[in-house]
Write a protein that holds these residues in place. Structure first.
Motif, PDB file in Angstrom:
ATOM      1  N   VAL A  30       0.867  -1.174   0.000  1.00 43.08           N
ATOM      2  CA  VAL A  30       0.000   0.000   0.000  1.00 43.08           C
ATOM      3  C   VAL A  30       0.905   1.224   0.000  1.00 43.08           C
ATOM      4  CG1 VAL A  30      -1.786   1.296   1.207  1.00 43.08           C
ATOM      5  CG2 VAL A  30      -1.832  -1.218   1.213  1.00 43.08           C
ATOM      6  N   TYR A  31       0.672   2.112  -0.928  1.00 37.23           N
ATOM      7  CA  TYR A  31       1.490   3.307  -1.085  1.00 37.23           C
ATOM      8  C   TYR A  31       0.740   4.529  -0.552  1.00 37.23           C
ATOM      9  CZ  TYR A  31       4.876   0.823  -3.950  1.00 37.23           C
ATOM     10  OH  TYR A  31       5.858  -0.043  -4.389  1.00 37.23           O
ATOM     11  N   TYR A  32       1.493   5.369   0.134  1.00 37.05           N
ATOM     12  CA  TYR A  32       0.926   6.577   0.717  1.00 37.05           C
ATOM     13  C   TYR A  32       1.752   7.791   0.301  1.00 37.05           C
ATOM     14  CZ  TYR A  32      -1.301   3.322   3.982  1.00 37.05           C
ATOM     15  OH  TYR A  32      -2.038   2.295   4.536  1.00 37.05           O
ATOM     16  N   CYS A  33       1.082   8.897   0.052  1.00 40.60           N
ATOM     17  CA  CYS A  33       1.794  10.159  -0.104  1.00 40.60           C
ATOM     18  C   CYS A  33       1.610  10.970   1.173  1.00 40.60           C
ATOM     19  CB  CYS A  33       1.316  10.939  -1.325  1.00 40.60           C
ATOM     20  SG  CYS A  33      -0.414  11.469  -1.285  1.00 40.60           S
ATOM     21  N   ALA A  34       2.533  11.870   1.399  1.00 39.72           N
ATOM     22  CA  ALA A  34       2.505  12.678   2.615  1.00 39.72           C
ATOM     23  C   ALA A  34       3.199  14.001   2.362  1.00 39.72           C
ATOM     24  CB  ALA A  34       3.178  11.932   3.764  1.00 39.72           C
ATOM     25  N   THR A  35       2.962  14.953   3.280  1.00 47.32           N
ATOM     26  CA  THR A  35       3.488  16.304   3.104  1.00 47.32           C
ATOM     27  C   THR A  35       4.842  16.503   3.738  1.00 47.32           C
ATOM     28  OG1 THR A  35       2.226  16.965   5.050  1.00 47.32           O
ATOM     29  CG2 THR A  35       1.212  17.384   2.883  1.00 47.32           C
ATOM     30  N   ASP A  36       5.666  15.447   3.757  1.00 52.16           N
ATOM     31  CA  ASP A  36       7.039  15.591   4.219  1.00 52.16           C
ATOM     32  C   ASP A  36       7.830  14.369   3.777  1.00 52.16           C
ATOM     33  OD1 ASP A  36       9.420  15.779   6.255  1.00 52.16           O
ATOM     34  OD2 ASP A  36       8.289  17.642   6.499  1.00 52.16           O
ATOM     35  N   CYS A  37       9.146  14.526   3.762  1.00 52.75           N
ATOM     36  CA  CYS A  37      10.008  13.397   3.429  1.00 52.75           C
ATOM     37  C   CYS A  37      10.178  12.463   4.627  1.00 52.75           C
ATOM     38  CB  CYS A  37      11.369  13.901   2.966  1.00 52.75           C
ATOM     39  SG  CYS A  37      11.291  14.882   1.461  1.00 52.75           S
ATOM     40  N   MET A  38       9.934  12.976   5.814  1.00 52.17           N
ATOM     41  CA  MET A  38      10.023  12.189   7.031  1.00 52.17           C
ATOM     42  C   MET A  38       8.613  11.905   7.517  1.00 52.17           C
ATOM     43  SD  MET A  38      13.280  11.857   7.644  1.00 52.17           S
ATOM     44  CE  MET A  38      13.370  11.478   9.387  1.00 52.17           C
ATOM     45  N   ALA A  39       8.293  10.638   7.694  1.00 49.82           N
ATOM     46  CA  ALA A  39       6.934  10.267   8.068  1.00 49.82           C
ATOM     47  C   ALA A  39       6.507  10.929   9.375  1.00 49.82           C
ATOM     48  CB  ALA A  39       6.816   8.754   8.179  1.00 49.82           C
ATOM     49  N   VAL A  40       7.417  11.025  10.327  1.00 51.61           N
ATOM     50  CA  VAL A  40       7.053  11.566  11.634  1.00 51.61           C
ATOM     51  C   VAL A  40       6.755  13.061  11.561  1.00 51.61           C
ATOM     52  CG1 VAL A  40       8.295   9.837  12.960  1.00 51.61           C
ATOM     53  CG2 VAL A  40       9.475  11.908  12.219  1.00 51.61           C
ATOM     54  N   ALA A  41       7.248  13.711  10.512  1.00 51.59           N
ATOM     55  CA  ALA A  41       7.041  15.156  10.371  1.00 51.59           C
ATOM     56  C   ALA A  41       5.853  15.507   9.487  1.00 51.59           C
ATOM     57  CB  ALA A  41       8.297  15.812   9.820  1.00 51.59           C
ATOM     58  N   ALA A  42       5.284  14.526   8.808  1.00 50.47           N
ATOM     59  CA  ALA A  42       4.205  14.805   7.860  1.00 50.47           C
ATOM     60  C   ALA A  42       2.933  15.225   8.595  1.00 50.47           C
ATOM     61  CB  ALA A  42       3.929  13.580   7.010  1.00 50.47           C
ATOM     62  N   THR A  43       2.331  16.294   8.124  1.00 54.69           N
ATOM     63  CA  THR A  43       1.085  16.792   8.726  1.00 54.69           C
ATOM     64  C   THR A  43      -0.140  16.328   7.962  1.00 54.69           C
ATOM     65  OG1 THR A  43       1.312  18.832   7.438  1.00 54.69           O
ATOM     66  CG2 THR A  43       2.200  18.834   9.686  1.00 54.69           C
ATOM     67  N   GLY A  44       0.086  15.757   6.781  1.00 56.11           N
ATOM     68  CA  GLY A  44      -1.040  15.270   6.002  1.00 56.11           C
ATOM     69  C   GLY A  44      -0.664  14.015   5.254  1.00 56.11           C
ATOM     70  N   TRP A  45      -1.606  13.107   5.131  1.00 55.07           N
ATOM     71  CA  TRP A  45      -1.388  11.823   4.464  1.00 55.07           C
ATOM     72  C   TRP A  45      -2.516  11.562   3.481  1.00 55.07           C
ATOM     73  CZ3 TRP A  45       2.714   8.450   5.154  1.00 55.07           C
ATOM     74  CH2 TRP A  45       3.589   8.764   6.205  1.00 55.07           C
ATOM     75  N   GLY A  46      -2.151  10.923   2.377  1.00 52.28           N
ATOM     76  CA  GLY A  46      -3.172  10.405   1.486  1.00 52.28           C
ATOM     77  C   GLY A  46      -3.816   9.171   2.089  1.00 52.28           C
ATOM     78  N   GLN A  47      -4.867   8.721   1.431  1.00 54.80           N
ATOM     79  CA  GLN A  47      -5.649   7.610   1.987  1.00 54.80           C
ATOM     80  C   GLN A  47      -5.005   6.245   1.732  1.00 54.80           C
ATOM     81  OE1 GLN A  47      -6.225   9.019  -0.902  1.00 54.80           O
ATOM     82  NE2 GLN A  47      -7.328   7.665  -2.316  1.00 54.80           N
ATOM     83  N   GLY A  48      -3.975   6.223   0.899  1.00 52.30           N
ATOM     84  CA  GLY A  48      -3.316   4.965   0.568  1.00 52.30           C
ATOM     85  C   GLY A  48      -3.935   4.335  -0.662  1.00 52.30           C
ATOM     86  N   THR A  49      -3.086   3.683  -1.454  1.00 44.26           N
ATOM     87  CA  THR A  49      -3.559   2.988  -2.636  1.00 44.26           C
ATOM     88  C   THR A  49      -2.768   1.698  -2.810  1.00 44.26           C
ATOM     89  OG1 THR A  49      -4.048   3.243  -5.008  1.00 44.26           O
ATOM     90  CG2 THR A  49      -2.005   4.194  -4.232  1.00 44.26           C
ATOM     91  N   GLN A  50      -3.460   0.640  -3.142  1.00 44.90           N
ATOM     92  CA  GLN A  50      -2.829  -0.673  -3.270  1.00 44.90           C
ATOM     93  C   GLN A  50      -2.131  -0.806  -4.615  1.00 44.90           C
ATOM     94  OE1 GLN A  50      -2.783  -3.416  -0.986  1.00 44.90           O
ATOM     95  NE2 GLN A  50      -1.315  -4.218  -2.472  1.00 44.90           N
ATOM     96  N   VAL A  51      -0.916  -1.284  -4.564  1.00 47.18           N
ATOM     97  CA  VAL A  51      -0.165  -1.657  -5.767  1.00 47.18           C
ATOM     98  C   VAL A  51       0.177  -3.129  -5.637  1.00 47.18           C
ATOM     99  CG1 VAL A  51       1.996  -1.378  -7.027  1.00 47.18           C
ATOM    100  CG2 VAL A  51       0.761   0.637  -6.205  1.00 47.18           C
ATOM    101  N   THR A  52      -0.238  -3.915  -6.619  1.00 49.61           N
ATOM    102  CA  THR A  52       0.032  -5.345  -6.619  1.00 49.61           C
ATOM    103  C   THR A  52       0.733  -5.708  -7.914  1.00 49.61           C
ATOM    104  OG1 THR A  52      -1.938  -5.772  -5.281  1.00 49.61           O
ATOM    105  CG2 THR A  52      -0.962  -7.642  -6.441  1.00 49.61           C
ATOM    106  N   VAL A  53       1.897  -6.332  -7.774  1.00 51.89           N
ATOM    107  CA  VAL A  53       2.682  -6.736  -8.944  1.00 51.89           C
ATOM    108  C   VAL A  53       2.691  -8.259  -8.990  1.00 51.89           C
ATOM    109  CG1 VAL A  53       4.880  -6.551 -10.146  1.00 51.89           C
ATOM    110  CG2 VAL A  53       4.096  -4.673  -8.683  1.00 51.89           C
TER     111      VAL A  53
END
Length: 120
Positions: free
Chosen positions: A95-118
């Protein structure tokens, strides 16, 4: 209400490509770095890629596992970030997520997540 909305992802075959999008609403995304993270079943979340904000000139970083295969970008006019994933491998399944920072602990916003299956 500020939020990040993800799209893209899904099912791909080994060697295939997918593109993830991360659209911001309610705030200007160009003020923030955009980080992409992923979490596979039974594994910890890991950072995949990051692109700096407008002030940084859009510097990019990639995890060694995706370097040369994934490309991060942003379109500040569209208020959207992207992760182009090529030469996909089964180990990219997560599951891939985008966020408003390069460091997860510093991110103030997150996307809802999207599944990638290979699949092989």
């Amino acid at each position: 209400q500020p939020r990040l909305v993800q799209s893209g992802g899904g099912l791909a075959q080994v060697g295939g490509s997918l593109r993830l999008s991360c659209a911001a609403s309610g705030f200007k995304l160009d003020h923030y770095p955009i980080g992409w993270f992923r979490q596979a079943p039974g594994k910890q979340r890991e950072a995949v890629s990051c692109i700096g904000n407008s002030d940084s000139g859009g510097d990019t970083w990639y995890a060694d596992s995706v370097k040369g295969r994934f490309t991060i970008s942003r379109d500040n006019d569209l208020n959207t970030g992207y992760l182009q994933m090529n030469s996909l491998k089964p180990e990219d399944t997560a599951v891939y997520y985008c966020a408003t920072d390069c460091m997860a602990v510093a991110a103030t916003g997150w996307g809802q997540g999207t599944q990638v299956t290979v699949s092989s």
